[in-house]
Motif scaffolding. Structure first.
Motif, PDB file in Angstrom:
ATOM      1  N   VAL A   5       9.976  15.681 -16.617  1.00 21.29           N
ATOM      2  CA  VAL A   5       8.830  15.072 -17.294  1.00 21.29           C
ATOM      3  C   VAL A   5       7.839  16.148 -17.734  1.00 21.29           C
ATOM      4  O   VAL A   5       7.365  16.151 -18.885  1.00 21.29           O
ATOM      5  CB  VAL A   5       8.139  14.055 -16.367  1.00 21.29           C
ATOM      6  N   ARG A   6       7.552  17.075 -16.848  1.00 24.82           N
ATOM      7  CA  ARG A   6       6.567  18.124 -17.175  1.00 24.82           C
ATOM      8  C   ARG A   6       7.094  19.043 -18.274  1.00 24.82           C
ATOM      9  O   ARG A   6       6.321  19.495 -19.126  1.00 24.82           O
ATOM     10  CB  ARG A   6       6.233  18.922 -15.916  1.00 24.82           C
ATOM     11  N   LEU A   7       8.393  19.312 -18.259  1.00 24.03           N
ATOM     12  CA  LEU A   7       8.972  20.100 -19.351  1.00 24.03           C
ATOM     13  C   LEU A   7       8.716  19.436 -20.697  1.00 24.03           C
ATOM     14  O   LEU A   7       8.313  20.099 -21.660  1.00 24.03           O
ATOM     15  CB  LEU A   7      10.469  20.274 -19.134  1.00 24.03           C
ATOM     16  N   ASP A  58       0.243  22.476  -9.602  1.00 25.58           N
ATOM     17  CA  ASP A  58       0.357  23.933  -9.648  1.00 25.58           C
ATOM     18  C   ASP A  58       1.788  24.376  -9.351  1.00 25.58           C
ATOM     19  O   ASP A  58       2.335  25.267 -10.006  1.00 25.58           O
ATOM     20  CB  ASP A  58      -0.580  24.586  -8.623  1.00 25.58           C
ATOM     21  N   ILE A  59       2.386  23.752  -8.347  1.00 26.27           N
ATOM     22  CA  ILE A  59       3.748  24.095  -7.947  1.00 26.27           C
ATOM     23  C   ILE A  59       4.737  23.752  -9.056  1.00 26.27           C
ATOM     24  O   ILE A  59       5.601  24.559  -9.418  1.00 26.27           O
ATOM     25  CB  ILE A  59       4.115  23.362  -6.646  1.00 26.27           C
ATOM     26  N   VAL A  60       4.601  22.555  -9.603  1.00 30.55           N
ATOM     27  CA  VAL A  60       5.509  22.121 -10.672  1.00 30.55           C
ATOM     28  C   VAL A  60       5.359  23.014 -11.897  1.00 30.55           C
ATOM     29  O   VAL A  60       6.352  23.462 -12.489  1.00 30.55           O
ATOM     30  CB  VAL A  60       5.245  20.645 -11.034  1.00 30.55           C
ATOM     31  N   ASP A  61       4.127  23.292 -12.281  1.00 31.19           N
ATOM     32  CA  ASP A  61       3.892  24.085 -13.488  1.00 31.19           C
ATOM     33  C   ASP A  61       4.478  25.490 -13.377  1.00 31.19           C
ATOM     34  O   ASP A  61       4.988  26.036 -14.366  1.00 31.19           O
ATOM     35  CB  ASP A  61       2.394  24.176 -13.781  1.00 31.19           C
ATOM     36  N   HIS A  62       4.395  26.086 -12.198  1.00 30.27           N
ATOM     37  CA  HIS A  62       4.945  27.437 -12.060  1.00 30.27           C
ATOM     38  C   HIS A  62       6.456  27.429 -12.275  1.00 30.27           C
ATOM     39  O   HIS A  62       6.992  28.269 -13.014  1.00 30.27           O
ATOM     40  CB  HIS A  62       4.615  28.022 -10.682  1.00 30.27           C
ATOM     41  N   SER A  63       7.156  26.471 -11.665  1.00 30.28           N
ATOM     42  CA  SER A  63       8.608  26.392 -11.848  1.00 30.28           C
ATOM     43  C   SER A  63       8.969  26.090 -13.303  1.00 30.28           C
ATOM     44  O   SER A  63       9.901  26.683 -13.857  1.00 30.28           O
ATOM     45  CB  SER A  63       9.198  25.311 -10.941  1.00 30.28           C
TER      46      SER A  63
END
Length: 201
Positions: free
Chosen positions: A21-23, A164-169
């Motif tokens: 989803v974030r991608l 923050d964790i999701v965005d870094h990956s």
């Protein structure tokens, strides 16, 4: 103007649909990228379990949406040129099907096409603990040309939120496709990163 780069986002059946989803959210703001989304049936279920979104909400983030059963879709053919594919998250079932060329749905067929056409295929397996069979599958996928990128957070960034964790990956995975975003707090050396000046006990 540079040609539009077509990028396939596969969301598999593993926990961790938020990465897919974030991608889509991030790529929606990147000029010159056209996203093609394909979701497994289990991914649709996990969206309802793990997020406040519906499958329709996620589909609305993509430029093109393909049904996982639509094996005749454009992305099933090597003649449809793409910049690559990311499977986020990638279940062990997805991984096994990709490794064994068991392309019985559009997600695994598109991944197989990426491999045979020597395009970037990035797999984000999300399972733990791993038994020897899982590890063997990841080794074989790597030997076939896939990039194995489990979503493992970097702690030097001092993440304060799940976002923050999701965005870094997500940012690091996009680095592998030479798509630069502002998501990654890049290592600058001890004490130089943005969150490292926070007081600690």
């Amino acid at each position: 103007m540079a040609d539009t780069r077509k990028l396939i986002i596969g969301i598999g059946g593993a926990s961790g649909v938020i990465y897919g989803v974030r991608l889509l959210e991030v790529l929606g703001g990147v000029e010159g990228i056209e996203t093609h989304l394909v979701m497994s049936k289990t991914a649709r279920m996990n969206i309802a379990v793990e997020t406040d979104l519906s499958a329709g909400d996620v589909e609305a983030l993509a430029d093109q949406v393909h049904s996982v059963s639509q094996v005749g879709a454009s992305i099933a053919s090597g003649s449809f040129k793409t910049h690559g594919m990311i499977v986020a998250a990638c279940s062990m079932k997805n991984l096994s099907a990709i490794v064994h060329s068991h392309a019985d749905d559009l997600l695994t067929r598109a991944a197989d096409v990426a491999l045979k056409e020597r395009r970037r295929l990035i797999l984000m397996p999300r399972e733990t603990p791993l038994h020897a069979g899982h590890c063997k599958l990841m080794l074989e996928a790597s030997r076939l040309g896939a990039i194995i990128a489990p979503p493992m957070p970097a702690m030097y960034t001092r993440p304060a939120t799940i976002e923050d964790i999701v965005d870094h990956s997500v940012g690091r995975v996009l680095d592998l496709l030479d798509i630069d975003t502002a998501l990654v707090d890049r290592w600058q050396g001890p004490g130089q990163n943005k969150n490292q000046d926070k007081a600690s006990d």
